[in-house]
Motif scaffolding. Structure first.
Motif, PDB file in Angstrom:
ATOM      1  N   LYS A 248       1.319  -0.579   0.277  1.00  0.00           N
ATOM      2  CA  LYS A 248       0.551  -0.001   0.008  1.00  0.00           C
ATOM      3  C   LYS A 248       0.884   1.372  -0.217  1.00  0.00           C
ATOM      4  O   LYS A 248       1.793   0.998   0.875  1.00  0.00           O
ATOM      5  CB  LYS A 248      -0.681  -0.002   1.735  1.00  0.00           C
ATOM      6  CG  LYS A 248      -1.993   1.173   1.812  1.00  0.00           C
ATOM      7  CD  LYS A 248      -2.748   1.369   2.702  1.00  0.00           C
ATOM      8  CE  LYS A 248      -3.968   2.884   2.261  1.00  0.00           C
ATOM      9  NZ  LYS A 248      -4.743   2.895   3.465  1.00  0.00           N
ATOM     10  N   SER A 250       0.238   5.116   0.470  1.00  0.00           N
ATOM     11  CA  SER A 250      -0.110   5.867   1.846  1.00  0.00           C
ATOM     12  C   SER A 250       0.973   7.407   1.049  1.00  0.00           C
ATOM     13  O   SER A 250       2.034   7.336   1.876  1.00  0.00           O
ATOM     14  CB  SER A 250      -0.764   5.951   2.832  1.00  0.00           C
ATOM     15  OG  SER A 250      -1.323   4.926   3.132  1.00  0.00           O
ATOM     16  N   ILE A 269       0.548   3.331 -10.244  1.00  0.00           N
ATOM     17  CA  ILE A 269      -0.999   2.740  -9.820  1.00  0.00           C
ATOM     18  C   ILE A 269      -1.077   1.074  -9.972  1.00  0.00           C
ATOM     19  O   ILE A 269      -1.118   0.588  -8.579  1.00  0.00           O
ATOM     20  CB  ILE A 269      -1.737   3.576 -10.067  1.00  0.00           C
ATOM     21  CG1 ILE A 269      -1.287   5.117  -9.101  1.00  0.00           C
ATOM     22  CG2 ILE A 269      -3.181   2.817  -9.166  1.00  0.00           C
ATOM     23  CD1 ILE A 269      -3.222   5.735  -9.726  1.00  0.00           C
ATOM     24  N   GLU A 274      -3.076  -0.681  -2.954  1.00  0.00           N
ATOM     25  CA  GLU A 274      -3.510   0.031  -2.270  1.00  0.00           C
ATOM     26  C   GLU A 274      -2.683   1.346  -2.658  1.00  0.00           C
ATOM     27  O   GLU A 274      -1.310   1.404  -2.386  1.00  0.00           O
ATOM     28  CB  GLU A 274      -4.132   0.321  -1.464  1.00  0.00           C
ATOM     29  CG  GLU A 274      -5.309  -1.315  -1.264  1.00  0.00           C
ATOM     30  CD  GLU A 274      -5.375  -1.373  -0.107  1.00  0.00           C
ATOM     31  OE1 GLU A 274      -5.932  -0.313   0.179  1.00  0.00           O
ATOM     32  OE2 GLU A 274      -6.105  -2.303   0.181  1.00  0.00           O
ATOM     33  N   VAL A 275      -3.157   2.405  -3.006  1.00  0.00           N
ATOM     34  CA  VAL A 275      -2.938   3.630  -3.240  1.00  0.00           C
ATOM     35  C   VAL A 275      -3.397   5.054  -2.461  1.00  0.00           C
ATOM     36  O   VAL A 275      -5.275   5.054  -3.373  1.00  0.00           O
ATOM     37  CB  VAL A 275      -2.473   4.670  -5.032  1.00  0.00           C
ATOM     38  CG1 VAL A 275      -2.231   6.005  -4.560  1.00  0.00           C
ATOM     39  CG2 VAL A 275      -1.481   3.557  -4.950  1.00  0.00           C
ATOM     40  N   LEU A 292       0.210   8.910 -13.508  1.00  0.00           N
ATOM     41  CA  LEU A 292      -0.138   7.711 -12.276  1.00  0.00           C
ATOM     42  C   LEU A 292      -0.385   6.228 -13.280  1.00  0.00           C
ATOM     43  O   LEU A 292      -0.076   5.421 -12.819  1.00  0.00           O
ATOM     44  CB  LEU A 292      -1.507   8.899 -11.588  1.00  0.00           C
ATOM     45  CG  LEU A 292      -1.601   9.815 -11.682  1.00  0.00           C
ATOM     46  CD1 LEU A 292      -2.450   9.950 -10.856  1.00  0.00           C
ATOM     47  CD2 LEU A 292      -0.501   9.474  -9.789  1.00  0.00           C
ATOM     48  N   ASN A 309      -3.294  -4.113  -8.592  1.00  0.00           N
ATOM     49  CA  ASN A 309      -3.565  -3.144  -8.186  1.00  0.00           C
ATOM     50  C   ASN A 309      -5.686  -3.066  -7.752  1.00  0.00           C
ATOM     51  O   ASN A 309      -6.583  -2.939  -8.651  1.00  0.00           O
ATOM     52  CB  ASN A 309      -3.769  -0.955  -9.082  1.00  0.00           C
ATOM     53  CG  ASN A 309      -4.538   0.073  -7.736  1.00  0.00           C
ATOM     54  OD1 ASN A 309      -5.099   0.767  -8.559  1.00  0.00           O
ATOM     55  ND2 ASN A 309      -4.423   0.353  -6.779  1.00  0.00           N
ATOM     56  N   TYR A 311      -7.443  -1.186  -5.137  1.00  0.00           N
ATOM     57  CA  TYR A 311      -8.083   0.551  -5.332  1.00  0.00           C
ATOM     58  C   TYR A 311      -6.983   1.445  -4.928  1.00  0.00           C
ATOM     59  O   TYR A 311      -5.700   1.874  -3.800  1.00  0.00           O
ATOM     60  CB  TYR A 311      -8.285   0.865  -3.431  1.00  0.00           C
ATOM     61  CG  TYR A 311      -9.499   1.470  -3.331  1.00  0.00           C
ATOM     62  CD1 TYR A 311     -10.668   1.708  -3.977  1.00  0.00           C
ATOM     63  CD2 TYR A 311      -9.674   2.386  -1.768  1.00  0.00           C
ATOM     64  CE1 TYR A 311     -11.128   3.151  -3.790  1.00  0.00           C
ATOM     65  CE2 TYR A 311     -10.218   3.015  -1.630  1.00  0.00           C
ATOM     66  CZ  TYR A 311     -10.975   3.665  -2.410  1.00  0.00           C
ATOM     67  OH  TYR A 311     -12.009   4.370  -1.991  1.00  0.00           O
ATOM     68  N   ALA A 312      -7.555   2.832  -6.107  1.00  0.00           N
ATOM     69  CA  ALA A 312      -5.666   3.433  -5.903  1.00  0.00           C
ATOM     70  C   ALA A 312      -7.484   5.194  -5.715  1.00  0.00           C
ATOM     71  O   ALA A 312      -8.275   5.188  -6.419  1.00  0.00           O
ATOM     72  CB  ALA A 312      -5.726   3.794  -7.484  1.00  0.00           C
ATOM     73  N   SER A 329      -6.690  -1.308 -13.205  1.00  0.00           N
ATOM     74  CA  SER A 329      -7.317  -0.651 -11.563  1.00  0.00           C
ATOM     75  C   SER A 329      -8.223  -1.563 -11.302  1.00  0.00           C
ATOM     76  O   SER A 329      -9.170  -1.138 -12.276  1.00  0.00           O
ATOM     77  CB  SER A 329      -6.783   0.434 -11.240  1.00  0.00           C
ATOM     78  OG  SER A 329      -7.810   0.315  -9.687  1.00  0.00           O
ATOM     79  N   LEU A 332     -10.776   2.988  -9.265  1.00  0.00           N
ATOM     80  CA  LEU A 332      -9.942   4.644  -9.320  1.00  0.00           C
ATOM     81  C   LEU A 332     -11.098   4.688  -9.020  1.00  0.00           C
ATOM     82  O   LEU A 332     -12.205   5.274  -9.333  1.00  0.00           O
ATOM     83  CB  LEU A 332      -9.826   4.638 -10.639  1.00  0.00           C
ATOM     84  CG  LEU A 332      -8.928   6.478 -10.866  1.00  0.00           C
ATOM     85  CD1 LEU A 332      -7.406   5.980  -9.724  1.00  0.00           C
ATOM     86  CD2 LEU A 332      -8.319   6.025 -11.904  1.00  0.00           C
TER      87      LEU A 332
END
Length: 393
Positions: A248, A250, A269, A274-275, A292, A309, A311-312, A329, A332
Protein backbone atom coordinates in the motif's frame (compact mmCIF):
# COMPACT_ATOMS: atom_id res chain seq x y z
CA UNK A 1 43.86 13.82 9.56
CA UNK A 2 46.31 15.21 12.11
CA UNK A 3 49.65 13.56 12.88
CA UNK A 4 49.22 10.85 15.49
CA UNK A 5 51.46 8.18 16.95
CA UNK A 6 51.34 5.00 14.89
CA UNK A 7 49.97 1.85 16.50
CA UNK A 8 53.40 0.24 15.95
CA UNK A 9 54.79 2.61 18.57
CA UNK A 10 52.26 1.50 21.17
CA UNK A 11 53.49 -2.01 21.83
CA UNK A 12 51.18 -2.75 24.74
CA UNK A 13 48.02 -1.70 22.89
CA UNK A 14 49.19 -3.42 19.73
CA UNK A 15 49.76 -6.60 21.71
CA UNK A 16 46.23 -6.46 23.14
CA UNK A 17 44.67 -5.93 19.68
CA UNK A 18 46.72 -8.70 18.09
CA UNK A 19 46.18 -11.10 20.99
CA UNK A 20 42.73 -10.75 22.61
CA UNK A 21 43.46 -13.64 24.96
CA UNK A 22 46.48 -11.79 26.38
CA UNK A 23 44.33 -8.74 26.96
CA UNK A 24 41.69 -10.82 28.72
CA UNK A 25 44.25 -12.39 31.02
CA UNK A 26 45.74 -9.03 32.00
CA UNK A 27 42.67 -6.75 31.95
CA UNK A 28 39.69 -9.07 32.28
CA UNK A 29 36.50 -7.62 30.76
CA UNK A 30 37.19 -3.95 31.40
CA UNK A 31 36.85 -1.43 28.57
CA UNK A 32 40.13 -0.76 26.76
CA UNK A 33 40.42 2.92 25.82
CA UNK A 34 42.69 3.81 22.91
CA UNK A 35 43.40 7.51 22.25
CA UNK A 36 45.15 9.56 19.58
CA UNK A 37 46.51 6.60 17.61
CA UNK A 38 46.95 6.12 13.86
CA UNK A 39 46.08 2.53 13.03
CA UNK A 40 47.65 1.41 9.76
CA UNK A 41 50.52 -0.66 8.44
CA UNK A 42 49.54 -3.70 10.55
CA UNK A 43 47.27 -6.58 9.55
CA UNK A 44 44.44 -7.46 11.93
CA UNK A 45 42.83 -10.57 10.44
CA UNK A 46 40.37 -13.16 11.80
CA UNK A 47 40.39 -11.60 15.27
CA UNK A 48 37.59 -10.95 17.78
CA UNK A 49 37.62 -7.46 19.31
CA UNK A 50 35.25 -6.37 22.06
CA UNK A 51 34.77 -3.72 24.76
CA UNK A 52 36.90 -1.06 23.04
CA UNK A 53 36.67 2.72 23.12
CA UNK A 54 38.63 4.47 20.36
CA UNK A 55 38.97 8.24 20.84
CA UNK A 56 40.41 10.56 18.17
CA UNK A 57 41.99 7.69 16.25
CA UNK A 58 42.70 7.41 12.52
CA UNK A 59 41.97 4.17 10.67
CA UNK A 60 43.91 4.17 7.40
CA UNK A 61 44.62 1.51 4.80
CA UNK A 62 42.92 -0.99 2.55
CA UNK A 63 42.07 -4.52 3.73
CA UNK A 64 44.36 -4.30 6.76
CA UNK A 65 41.48 -4.76 9.23
CA UNK A 66 39.42 -7.87 8.44
CA UNK A 67 38.04 -9.05 11.76
CA UNK A 68 35.96 -12.07 12.59
CA UNK A 69 33.80 -10.03 14.97
CA UNK A 70 33.53 -6.70 16.77
CA UNK A 71 31.36 -6.22 19.85
CA UNK A 72 30.45 -3.47 22.31
CA UNK A 73 32.75 -0.84 20.80
CA UNK A 74 32.61 2.96 20.57
CA UNK A 75 34.43 5.10 18.00
CA UNK A 76 34.52 8.73 19.15
CA UNK A 77 35.92 11.55 16.99
CA UNK A 78 37.62 9.01 14.73
CA UNK A 79 38.57 9.23 11.04
CA UNK A 80 38.26 6.43 8.50
CA UNK A 81 40.08 6.29 5.18
CA UNK A 82 40.36 2.92 3.48
CA UNK A 83 38.57 -0.41 3.34
CA UNK A 84 37.65 -2.02 6.67
CA UNK A 85 35.64 -5.12 7.54
CA UNK A 86 34.54 -5.61 11.15
CA UNK A 87 33.23 -9.14 10.63
CA UNK A 88 30.01 -9.67 12.61
CA UNK A 89 29.44 -6.41 14.49
CA UNK A 90 27.17 -6.03 17.52
CA UNK A 91 26.42 -2.95 19.66
CA UNK A 92 28.66 -0.48 17.83
CA UNK A 93 28.58 3.32 18.20
CA UNK A 94 30.19 5.94 16.00
CA UNK A 95 30.13 9.42 17.57
CA UNK A 96 31.30 12.51 15.62
CA UNK A 97 33.27 10.31 13.24
CA UNK A 98 34.30 11.12 9.66
CA UNK A 99 34.85 9.06 6.53
CA UNK A 100 35.91 10.32 3.13
CA UNK A 101 36.98 9.40 -0.37
CA UNK A 102 36.34 5.83 -1.51
CA UNK A 103 36.33 4.53 2.04
CA UNK A 104 34.28 1.41 2.76
CA UNK A 105 33.50 0.61 6.42
CA UNK A 106 31.18 -2.37 6.65
CA UNK A 107 30.48 -5.54 8.64
CA UNK A 108 29.09 -8.97 7.78
CA UNK A 109 25.66 -10.60 7.80
CA UNK A 110 24.55 -11.32 11.36
CA UNK A 111 25.46 -7.85 12.64
CA UNK A 112 23.02 -5.72 14.64
CA UNK A 113 22.69 -2.55 16.69
CA UNK A 114 25.03 -0.27 14.71
CA UNK A 115 24.51 3.45 15.33
CA UNK A 116 26.05 6.63 13.92
CA UNK A 117 25.61 9.95 15.75
CA UNK A 118 26.72 13.38 14.49
CA UNK A 119 28.97 11.81 11.85
CA UNK A 120 29.97 13.13 8.41
CA UNK A 121 30.75 11.25 5.21
CA UNK A 122 32.08 12.84 2.03
CA UNK A 123 32.81 11.05 -1.23
CA UNK A 124 35.47 12.18 -3.70
CA UNK A 125 33.18 13.54 -6.44
CA UNK A 126 29.75 13.26 -8.01
CA UNK A 127 30.61 10.10 -9.98
CA UNK A 128 28.71 7.30 -8.23
CA UNK A 129 31.32 4.75 -9.32
CA UNK A 130 33.85 6.40 -7.02
CA UNK A 131 31.77 6.76 -3.88
CA UNK A 132 32.56 5.26 -0.52
CA UNK A 133 30.08 3.50 1.72
CA UNK A 134 29.39 2.99 5.41
CA UNK A 135 26.80 1.20 7.50
CA UNK A 136 25.93 -2.39 8.31
CA UNK A 137 24.85 -5.65 6.76
CA UNK A 138 22.42 -5.77 9.68
CA UNK A 139 20.65 -2.63 10.91
CA UNK A 140 22.14 0.86 10.78
CA UNK A 141 20.81 3.99 12.48
CA UNK A 142 22.04 7.46 11.49
CA UNK A 143 21.21 10.37 13.82
CA UNK A 144 22.14 13.99 12.98
CA UNK A 145 24.57 12.77 10.32
CA UNK A 146 25.70 14.52 7.15
CA UNK A 147 26.55 12.71 3.92
CA UNK A 148 27.44 13.73 0.36
CA UNK A 149 28.36 11.45 -2.56
CA UNK A 150 28.24 8.40 -0.31
CA UNK A 151 26.46 5.07 0.09
CA UNK A 152 24.56 4.42 3.32
CA UNK A 153 24.27 0.68 3.98
CA UNK A 154 21.73 -1.42 5.82
CA UNK A 155 20.63 -4.91 4.85
CA UNK A 156 17.85 -5.32 7.43
CA UNK A 157 17.07 -1.72 8.38
CA UNK A 158 18.25 1.82 7.67
CA UNK A 159 17.04 4.68 9.86
CA UNK A 160 17.79 8.37 9.24
CA UNK A 161 16.77 10.82 11.95
CA UNK A 162 17.51 14.55 11.60
CA UNK A 163 20.09 13.88 8.89
CA UNK A 164 21.17 15.97 5.91
CA UNK A 165 22.31 14.35 2.67
CA UNK A 166 23.32 15.48 -0.82
CA UNK A 167 23.39 12.97 -3.69
CA UNK A 168 23.33 9.81 -1.60
CA UNK A 169 22.49 6.24 -2.56
CA UNK A 170 21.05 3.53 -0.32
CA UNK A 171 23.02 0.26 -0.25
CA UNK A 172 20.87 -2.78 0.48
CA UNK A 173 20.94 -6.52 -0.08
CA UNK A 174 19.41 -8.11 -3.19
CA UNK A 175 18.60 -11.43 -4.77
CA UNK A 176 21.44 -10.89 -7.24
CA UNK A 177 23.84 -10.41 -4.31
CA UNK A 178 22.69 -13.10 -1.87
CA UNK A 179 20.28 -15.41 -3.69
CA UNK A 180 16.75 -16.32 -2.66
CA UNK A 181 17.42 -15.73 1.06
CA UNK A 182 18.44 -12.09 0.65
CA UNK A 183 17.44 -9.48 3.22
CA UNK A 184 14.86 -6.80 2.44
CA UNK A 185 15.66 -3.60 4.28
CA UNK A 186 13.08 -1.48 6.07
CA UNK A 187 13.96 2.19 5.49
CA UNK A 188 12.76 4.90 7.89
CA UNK A 189 13.47 8.61 7.37
CA UNK A 190 12.22 11.42 9.56
CA UNK A 191 12.90 15.13 10.06
CA UNK A 192 15.70 15.12 7.48
CA UNK A 193 16.86 17.14 4.46
CA UNK A 194 17.57 15.11 1.33
CA UNK A 195 19.25 17.41 -1.18
CA UNK A 196 20.23 16.44 -4.69
CA UNK A 197 19.23 12.88 -5.56
CA UNK A 198 18.35 10.39 -2.84
CA UNK A 199 18.66 7.17 -4.80
CA UNK A 200 16.74 4.00 -3.95
CA UNK A 201 16.14 3.03 -7.56
CA UNK A 202 15.94 -0.73 -8.17
CA UNK A 203 16.44 -1.47 -4.45
CA UNK A 204 14.87 -4.51 -2.81
CA UNK A 205 13.09 -3.18 0.28
CA UNK A 206 10.80 -4.51 2.97
CA UNK A 207 9.08 -1.16 3.59
CA UNK A 208 9.62 2.59 3.41
CA UNK A 209 8.48 5.34 5.79
CA UNK A 210 9.29 9.04 5.31
CA UNK A 211 7.92 11.74 7.62
CA UNK A 212 8.46 15.47 8.14
CA UNK A 213 11.26 15.62 5.60
CA UNK A 214 12.41 17.92 2.79
CA UNK A 215 13.61 16.30 -0.43
CA UNK A 216 14.71 17.52 -3.83
CA UNK A 217 14.63 14.25 -5.82
CA UNK A 218 13.69 10.89 -4.35
CA UNK A 219 14.04 8.02 -6.82
CA UNK A 220 12.20 4.75 -6.17
CA UNK A 221 11.92 3.74 -9.81
CA UNK A 222 11.93 -0.04 -10.39
CA UNK A 223 12.32 -0.77 -6.66
CA UNK A 224 10.68 -3.89 -5.27
CA UNK A 225 8.98 -3.10 -1.95
CA UNK A 226 7.38 -6.11 -0.28
CA UNK A 227 5.20 -4.24 2.22
CA UNK A 228 3.93 -0.65 2.48
CA UNK A 229 5.20 2.84 1.66
CA UNK A 230 4.11 5.68 3.96
CA UNK A 231 5.01 9.30 3.13
CA UNK A 232 3.65 12.03 5.40
CA UNK A 233 4.28 15.79 5.65
CA UNK A 234 7.04 15.71 3.06
CA UNK A 235 7.80 18.69 0.84
CA UNK A 236 10.18 19.33 -1.98
CA UNK A 237 10.75 18.91 -5.68
CA UNK A 238 10.23 15.60 -7.42
CA UNK A 239 9.25 12.13 -6.23
CA UNK A 240 9.49 9.17 -8.56
CA UNK A 241 7.56 6.47 -6.71
CA UNK A 242 7.11 4.26 -9.76
CA UNK A 243 8.39 1.16 -8.02
CA UNK A 244 8.25 -2.16 -9.81
CA UNK A 245 5.94 -3.37 -7.05
CA UNK A 246 4.83 -2.35 -3.55
CA UNK A 247 2.09 -3.01 -1.01
CA UNK A 248 0.00 0.00 0.00
CA UNK A 249 1.27 3.46 -0.95
CA UNK A 250 -0.02 6.22 1.36
CA UNK A 251 0.96 9.83 0.69
CA UNK A 252 -0.63 12.56 2.79
CA UNK A 253 -0.13 16.26 3.55
CA UNK A 254 2.76 16.48 1.08
CA UNK A 255 3.89 19.12 -1.40
CA UNK A 256 5.90 18.38 -4.54
CA UNK A 257 6.43 21.32 -6.88
CA UNK A 258 9.48 20.27 -8.88
CA UNK A 259 10.15 20.44 -12.59
CA UNK A 260 12.25 17.36 -13.29
CA UNK A 261 11.33 16.29 -16.84
CA UNK A 262 8.20 18.44 -16.28
CA UNK A 263 7.01 16.02 -13.61
CA UNK A 264 6.45 16.76 -9.93
CA UNK A 265 5.34 13.23 -9.02
CA UNK A 266 5.24 9.83 -10.70
CA UNK A 267 3.87 6.51 -9.51
CA UNK A 268 2.85 3.37 -11.35
CA UNK A 269 -0.51 2.77 -9.67
CA UNK A 270 -0.76 -0.60 -11.40
CA UNK A 271 2.31 -1.84 -9.48
CA UNK A 272 0.81 -1.09 -6.03
CA UNK A 273 -1.77 -3.12 -4.14
CA UNK A 274 -3.48 0.09 -2.96
CA UNK A 275 -2.82 3.81 -3.38
CA UNK A 276 -4.05 6.66 -1.17
CA UNK A 277 -3.09 10.24 -2.00
CA UNK A 278 -4.70 12.69 0.42
CA UNK A 279 -4.29 16.44 1.04
CA UNK A 280 -1.32 16.77 -1.30
CA UNK A 281 -0.25 19.71 -3.47
CA UNK A 282 1.50 18.97 -6.75
CA UNK A 283 1.29 22.54 -8.00
CA UNK A 284 -0.85 24.34 -10.57
CA UNK A 285 1.70 25.03 -13.30
CA UNK A 286 0.19 23.53 -16.50
CA UNK A 287 3.61 22.32 -17.67
CA UNK A 288 3.87 20.04 -14.64
CA UNK A 289 2.49 16.51 -14.88
CA UNK A 290 1.53 14.03 -12.17
CA UNK A 291 2.13 10.65 -13.77
CA UNK A 292 -0.05 7.87 -12.36
CA UNK A 293 -0.61 5.38 -15.16
CA UNK A 294 1.02 2.09 -16.05
CA UNK A 295 2.43 3.58 -19.21
CA UNK A 296 2.17 0.43 -21.37
CA UNK A 297 -0.08 -0.17 -24.38
CA UNK A 298 -3.10 -2.47 -24.04
CA UNK A 299 -4.97 -4.25 -26.78
CA UNK A 300 -8.48 -2.86 -27.47
CA UNK A 301 -10.22 -5.72 -25.67
CA UNK A 302 -7.49 -6.62 -23.19
CA UNK A 303 -8.31 -7.02 -19.51
CA UNK A 304 -6.04 -8.45 -16.82
CA UNK A 305 -7.86 -11.21 -14.95
CA UNK A 306 -6.97 -9.66 -11.60
CA UNK A 307 -5.12 -6.31 -11.80
CA UNK A 308 -2.62 -5.93 -8.96
CA UNK A 309 -4.06 -2.55 -8.00
CA UNK A 310 -7.18 -3.18 -5.95
CA UNK A 311 -7.97 0.43 -5.09
CA UNK A 312 -6.60 3.89 -5.82
CA UNK A 313 -8.06 6.95 -4.11
CA UNK A 314 -6.90 10.51 -4.77
CA UNK A 315 -8.72 13.12 -2.71
CA UNK A 316 -8.47 16.68 -1.40
CA UNK A 317 -5.39 17.32 -3.53
CA UNK A 318 -4.16 19.80 -6.14
CA UNK A 319 -2.83 18.38 -9.41
CA UNK A 320 -1.81 20.42 -12.49
CA UNK A 321 -1.95 17.75 -15.23
CA UNK A 322 -2.98 14.27 -14.09
CA UNK A 323 -1.85 11.50 -16.45
CA UNK A 324 -3.36 8.11 -15.57
CA UNK A 325 -3.42 6.80 -19.13
CA UNK A 326 -2.96 3.09 -19.83
CA UNK A 327 -3.91 2.29 -16.24
CA UNK A 328 -5.18 -1.04 -14.94
CA UNK A 329 -7.05 -0.89 -11.64
CA UNK A 330 -9.99 -2.60 -10.03
CA UNK A 331 -11.22 0.71 -8.55
CA UNK A 332 -10.06 4.29 -9.23
CA UNK A 333 -11.68 7.15 -7.31
CA UNK A 334 -11.02 10.90 -7.65
CA UNK A 335 -12.74 12.92 -4.96
CA UNK A 336 -12.75 16.65 -4.08
CA UNK A 337 -9.55 17.51 -5.96
CA UNK A 338 -8.54 20.63 -7.84
CA UNK A 339 -7.16 19.49 -11.20
CA UNK A 340 -6.06 21.30 -14.33
CA UNK A 341 -6.66 18.45 -16.76
CA UNK A 342 -7.22 14.70 -16.45
CA UNK A 343 -6.06 11.94 -18.79
CA UNK A 344 -7.43 8.46 -18.00
CA UNK A 345 -7.41 7.34 -21.62
CA UNK A 346 -6.86 3.76 -22.86
CA UNK A 347 -7.31 2.33 -19.36
CA UNK A 348 -9.00 -0.78 -17.97
CA UNK A 349 -10.79 0.02 -14.71
CA UNK A 350 -13.31 -2.11 -12.86
CA UNK A 351 -15.02 0.81 -11.12
CA UNK A 352 -14.31 4.45 -11.98
CA UNK A 353 -15.59 7.24 -9.72
CA UNK A 354 -15.02 10.96 -10.33
CA UNK A 355 -16.92 13.14 -7.87
CA UNK A 356 -16.74 16.60 -6.31
CA UNK A 357 -13.63 17.71 -8.25
CA UNK A 358 -12.88 21.12 -9.72
CA UNK A 359 -11.46 20.43 -13.18
CA UNK A 360 -10.57 23.49 -15.24
CA UNK A 361 -9.65 21.91 -18.57
CA UNK A 362 -10.33 18.59 -20.32
CA UNK A 363 -11.10 15.09 -19.07
CA UNK A 364 -9.80 12.51 -21.53
CA UNK A 365 -11.41 9.08 -21.22
CA UNK A 366 -10.89 8.02 -24.84
CA UNK A 367 -10.47 4.29 -25.34
CA UNK A 368 -11.08 3.49 -21.67
CA UNK A 369 -13.13 0.46 -20.73
CA UNK A 370 -14.88 0.17 -17.36
CA UNK A 371 -17.27 -2.28 -15.76
CA UNK A 372 -18.93 0.40 -13.61
CA UNK A 373 -18.66 4.16 -13.48
CA UNK A 374 -19.95 7.24 -11.67
CA UNK A 375 -18.86 10.50 -13.26
CA UNK A 376 -19.61 13.99 -11.90
CA UNK A 377 -21.34 16.49 -14.22
CA UNK A 378 -18.88 17.99 -16.71
CA UNK A 379 -19.17 20.48 -19.52
CA UNK A 380 -19.69 18.78 -22.87
CA UNK A 381 -16.60 20.47 -24.31
CA UNK A 382 -14.45 19.12 -21.49
CA UNK A 383 -15.13 15.46 -22.00
CA UNK A 384 -13.50 13.14 -24.54
CA UNK A 385 -15.17 9.73 -24.77
CA UNK A 386 -14.28 8.39 -28.22
CA UNK A 387 -13.86 4.63 -28.03
CA UNK A 388 -14.88 4.44 -24.35
CA UNK A 389 -17.76 2.38 -22.97
CA UNK A 390 -18.53 4.89 -20.22
CA UNK A 391 -22.08 6.08 -19.72
CA UNK A 392 -22.60 9.42 -18.05
CA UNK A 393 -24.83 9.57 -14.97
Amino acid sequence: MSAKKNIKQEEKILGYLKNPELRKRELGNQILTIKNIRINGIKFTDLSWNDLHFINCDFVGAYEIELEELKNTVFEDCNFSGVISWGIAQSIRYVRCRAGGRTIVIDEVGSNDVRFEDCSFLGPDADGNHWGGIGSRGDATFVRCRAKWFLLAGYKQISLDDCETADVKIWTDSKANSGEEYFSASVEIKESKLRGKFDMAACDLRSLTIKDTYLEFLDLSLADIKDDVLIERVRGGYLNASAHSMGKLSISQCQFLGRRRNFSFEVGIAGADEVLIDQCNFGTDPVLTVGLGAGGPLEPNEWSTTPKNKYALIRNSTLPVMDASWLESRHLRLENNTIGSVDISNSRIGKLEISGNTISREVNLQGTKVKESKIQPLAKAQLKLDGANIRLN
